[in-house]
Design an enzyme around this catalytic site. Sequence first.
Site, short mmCIF file in Angstrom:
data_model
loop_
_atom_site.label_atom_id
_atom_site.label_comp_id
_atom_site.label_asym_id
_atom_site.label_seq_id
_atom_site.Cartn_x
_atom_site.Cartn_y
_atom_site.Cartn_z
N SER A 89 42.76 29.35 23.00
CA SER A 89 43.87 28.80 22.22
C SER A 89 44.70 27.94 23.16
O SER A 89 44.63 28.10 24.39
CB SER A 89 44.73 29.96 21.71
OG SER A 89 46.01 29.52 21.33
N TYR A 131 49.44 38.04 22.58
CA TYR A 131 48.48 36.96 22.27
C TYR A 131 48.35 36.01 23.46
O TYR A 131 47.23 35.66 23.88
CB TYR A 131 48.97 36.21 21.03
CG TYR A 131 48.00 35.20 20.46
CD1 TYR A 131 47.02 35.57 19.54
CD2 TYR A 131 48.07 33.85 20.83
CE1 TYR A 131 46.13 34.64 19.01
CE2 TYR A 131 47.19 32.92 20.31
CZ TYR A 131 46.22 33.31 19.40
OH TYR A 131 45.35 32.38 18.88
P1 NAD Z 1 40.91 34.47 10.86
O1 NAD Z 1 41.88 35.55 10.58
O2 NAD Z 1 40.47 33.56 9.74
O3 NAD Z 1 39.57 35.10 11.50
C1 NAD Z 1 39.62 36.19 12.38
C2 NAD Z 1 38.31 36.92 12.31
O4 NAD Z 1 38.35 38.04 13.19
C3 NAD Z 1 38.00 37.48 10.90
O5 NAD Z 1 36.62 37.36 10.64
C4 NAD Z 1 38.40 38.94 11.03
O6 NAD Z 1 37.75 39.80 10.11
C5 NAD Z 1 37.95 39.20 12.46
N1 NAD Z 1 38.54 40.39 13.04
C6 NAD Z 1 39.85 40.77 13.12
N2 NAD Z 1 39.96 41.98 13.69
C7 NAD Z 1 38.69 42.38 13.98
C8 NAD Z 1 38.13 43.56 14.58
N3 NAD Z 1 38.89 44.58 15.01
N4 NAD Z 1 36.79 43.63 14.71
C9 NAD Z 1 35.98 42.61 14.26
N5 NAD Z 1 36.46 41.48 13.70
C10 NAD Z 1 37.79 41.38 13.56
O7 NAD Z 1 41.51 33.63 12.06
P2 NAD Z 1 41.10 32.23 12.75
O8 NAD Z 1 42.29 31.39 12.64
O9 NAD Z 1 39.79 31.73 12.28
O10 NAD Z 1 41.00 32.70 14.28
C11 NAD Z 1 39.77 32.83 14.98
C12 NAD Z 1 40.05 32.71 16.47
O11 NAD Z 1 40.63 31.44 16.73
C13 NAD Z 1 41.02 33.76 17.02
O12 NAD Z 1 40.59 34.18 18.30
C14 NAD Z 1 42.32 32.97 17.13
O13 NAD Z 1 43.17 33.50 18.12
C15 NAD Z 1 41.80 31.60 17.51
N6 NAD Z 1 42.72 30.49 17.24
C16 NAD Z 1 43.15 30.22 15.97
C17 NAD Z 1 44.03 29.15 15.76
C18 NAD Z 1 44.54 28.79 14.39
O14 NAD Z 1 45.46 27.97 14.31
N7 NAD Z 1 43.99 29.31 13.32
C19 NAD Z 1 44.46 28.41 16.86
C20 NAD Z 1 43.98 28.72 18.15
C21 NAD Z 1 43.11 29.77 18.32
#
Ligand code: NAD
Length: 261
Positions: A143, A156
């Site tokens: 991130s 985080y």
């Molecule tokens: P999201 O909530 O859509 O997806 C998260 C996924 O992780 C889901 O499939 C959820 O079921 C799974 N998950 C959560 N807890 C879990 C557990 N204990 N065991 C197994 N799976 C689990 O979120 P996203 O936005 O797609 O985020 C995905 C990654 O991208 C994360 O690491 C997040 O920090 C990172 N990220 C997101 C953004 C953003 O703006 N959306 C920005 C930078 C980084």
Amino acid sequence: MSLSGKTAVVTGSTSGIGLAIARAFAKEGCNVVINGFGEVAAIEAERSKIETEFGVKAAYDGADMTKPAEIAGLVHNAEQTFGSVDILVNNAGIQFVSPIEDFPVEKWDQIIAINLSSAFHTIHAAIPGMKARKWGRIINTASAHSLIASPFKSAYVAAKHGIAGLTKTAALELATFGVTVNCISPGYVWTPLVERQIPDTMKARNLTKEQVINDVLLAAQPTKEFVTVDQVAALAVFLASDAASQITGANISMDGGWTAA
Ligand code: NAD
């Protein structure tokens, strides 16, 4: 070398960025293992859609990324089902926002476990096979918060800085084995999670949708545009390609200029 026939395991891929990454590798001809939480029927629908749309095999493993034995099981089950884990994407992640003095200890532990330690456990389990085959790609979803901090996101930010360090260490250890290890650092990505926050923020702050998007969500993102999940997925596919074989230990920003400021 084509990615066709390789196996990609993507943690946290039942929605958002992870699902886009899993689908992108399937499009390249990889068999994929998806993982994460959600409704059984919705997950099964996504899994079978991957198989019919891309003509590959897709498996679902519900391993909980807070449980080391289940995480090792995810890798070993994938090796048993498909013969190898060639591409490992550590993507599962959650967020919790609170001042440090009020931050619930269990939330701290959960975020460190899911956003950081789970990647140690998957890498630990996947390395022997990758080294033996002299080919592997490990891609971690970090991130912008792996490079800079924001207040109230202590766990985080700590976990994401940690995954950047783990990425570099694993890259050095695996450099002579044909295995690259990199992280992708997105800024704000347009996901259902982000979209769902908009109505609440509009109400709470008495703002229009445009104000929430530009002045709250994209305040720090100079392009004033969200990253898309498909853009993150395309970078992951590139990192798995032969063209990227000399990119290792890198932390690649995709943040609309956020960390340039
Ligand atoms: P999201 O909530 O859509 O997806 C998260 C996924 O992780 C889901 O499939 C959820 O079921 C799974 N998950 C959560 N807890 C879990 C557990 N204990 N065991 C197994 N799976 C689990 O979120 P996203 O936005 O797609 O985020 C995905 C990654 O991208 C994360 O690491 C997040 O920090 C990172 N990220 C997101 C953004 C953003 O703006 N959306 C920005 C930078 C980084």
